[in-house]
Motif scaffolding. Structure first.
Motif, PDB file in Angstrom:
ATOM      1  N   ILE A 235      -5.431  60.979  74.377  1.00  0.00           N
ATOM      2  CA  ILE A 235      -6.366  60.445  73.395  1.00  0.00           C
ATOM      3  C   ILE A 235      -5.554  59.562  72.453  1.00  0.00           C
ATOM      4  CG2 ILE A 235      -7.949  60.961  71.499  1.00  0.00           C
ATOM      5  CD1 ILE A 235      -8.688  63.526  72.951  1.00  0.00           C
ATOM      6  N   ASP A 236      -5.908  58.285  72.381  1.00  0.00           N
ATOM      7  CA  ASP A 236      -5.176  57.313  71.574  1.00  0.00           C
ATOM      8  C   ASP A 236      -5.751  57.268  70.164  1.00  0.00           C
ATOM      9  OD1 ASP A 236      -3.784  55.222  70.477  1.00  0.00           O
ATOM     10  OD2 ASP A 236      -4.391  53.741  71.979  1.00  0.00           O
ATOM     11  N   LEU A 237      -5.047  57.854  69.216  1.00  0.00           N
ATOM     12  CA  LEU A 237      -5.512  57.878  67.825  1.00  0.00           C
ATOM     13  C   LEU A 237      -5.351  56.531  67.135  1.00  0.00           C
ATOM     14  CD1 LEU A 237      -4.122  61.321  66.611  1.00  0.00           C
ATOM     15  CD2 LEU A 237      -6.432  60.772  67.375  1.00  0.00           C
ATOM     16  N   THR A 238      -4.577  55.629  67.729  1.00  0.00           N
ATOM     17  CA  THR A 238      -4.378  54.318  67.099  1.00  0.00           C
ATOM     18  C   THR A 238      -5.472  53.344  67.485  1.00  0.00           C
ATOM     19  OG1 THR A 238      -2.973  53.528  68.906  1.00  0.00           O
ATOM     20  CG2 THR A 238      -1.883  54.651  67.066  1.00  0.00           C
ATOM     21  N   ASP A 239      -6.319  53.703  68.441  1.00  0.00           N
ATOM     22  CA  ASP A 239      -7.425  52.851  68.870  1.00  0.00           C
ATOM     23  C   ASP A 239      -8.616  53.105  67.950  1.00  0.00           C
ATOM     24  OD1 ASP A 239      -9.390  51.423  70.174  1.00  0.00           O
ATOM     25  OD2 ASP A 239      -9.293  52.568  72.029  1.00  0.00           O
TER      26      ASP A 239
ATOM     27  N   ASP B  53     -11.655  52.260  68.332  1.00  0.00           N
ATOM     28  CA  ASP B  53     -12.925  52.379  69.050  1.00  0.00           C
ATOM     29  C   ASP B  53     -13.434  53.813  68.924  1.00  0.00           C
ATOM     30  OD1 ASP B  53     -15.083  52.375  70.759  1.00  0.00           O
ATOM     31  OD2 ASP B  53     -13.996  51.525  72.454  1.00  0.00           O
ATOM     32  N   ILE B  54     -14.557  54.010  68.271  1.00  0.00           N
ATOM     33  CA  ILE B  54     -15.071  55.354  67.983  1.00  0.00           C
ATOM     34  C   ILE B  54     -15.522  56.080  69.253  1.00  0.00           C
ATOM     35  CG2 ILE B  54     -17.475  54.687  67.550  1.00  0.00           C
ATOM     36  CD1 ILE B  54     -17.103  56.696  65.059  1.00  0.00           C
ATOM     37  N   ARG B  55     -15.721  55.347  70.333  1.00  0.00           N
ATOM     38  CA  ARG B  55     -16.145  55.994  71.577  1.00  0.00           C
ATOM     39  C   ARG B  55     -15.052  56.880  72.153  1.00  0.00           C
ATOM     40  NH1 ARG B  55     -18.303  50.405  73.784  1.00  0.00           N
ATOM     41  NH2 ARG B  55     -16.426  49.906  72.657  1.00  0.00           N
ATOM     42  N   GLY B  56     -13.818  56.690  71.711  1.00  0.00           N
ATOM     43  CA  GLY B  56     -12.718  57.595  72.077  1.00  0.00           C
ATOM     44  C   GLY B  56     -12.516  57.762  73.566  1.00  0.00           C
TER      45      GLY B  56
END
Length: 141
Positions: free
Chosen positions: A127-131, A133-136
């Protein structure tokens, strides 16, 4: 209201705000001038332009964190109940363990990346926390 009236109003509000910070510091047995320096530095670093003290922001932040954690927990529990058939017992266990991680995050004993690194290590899910995009998007390796 003329521009000079707006400037005067802003100055008066700023002075009243500074007095509030200094008075709170003095009541707490702290140096009022140092409290103003700390507040100014924090505001400069965070780009704050609102009439709330750091103490008030910290308190609001705690409320926001608690509400966010409970909202995410509720959404997770509904998905597990609805899509995966979790019952009361398993959902209660999830809640207990989830809140253990939330409390550790709030206390600073672990960080967000510790959790995502553990998830990646144990399951291969990233899981990229730096992205932003709320869709995760979760990636598996």
């Amino acid at each position: 209201m003329s521009k000079s009236d707006q400037i005067a109003l802003g100055r008066n509000q700023g002075l009243a705000f500074a007095l509030k910070i200094a008075a709170e510091a003095q009541q707490a047995g702290k140096d009022p001038v140092e409290a103003l320096r700390v507040e100014m530095r924090a505001r400069r670093l965070m780009g704050l332009q609102i009439l709330a003290t750091q103490k008030e922001l910290d308190k609001a932040s705690e409320t926001i964190k608690a509400t966010t954690a409970k909202t995410m927990l509720s959404a997770c529990m509904v998905v597990l109940w609805e899509q995966f058939g979790f019952g009361k017992v398993r959902l209660a266990r999830l809640m207990e363990h989830f809140m253990t991680y939330v409390m550790a995050l709030n206390e600073g004993s672990i960080g967000w990346f510790d959790i995502t690194d553990l998830l990646k290590e144990k399951t291969g899910i990233t899981i990229d926390l730096t992205d932003d995009d709320i869709r995760g998007k979760a990636r598996t390796e």
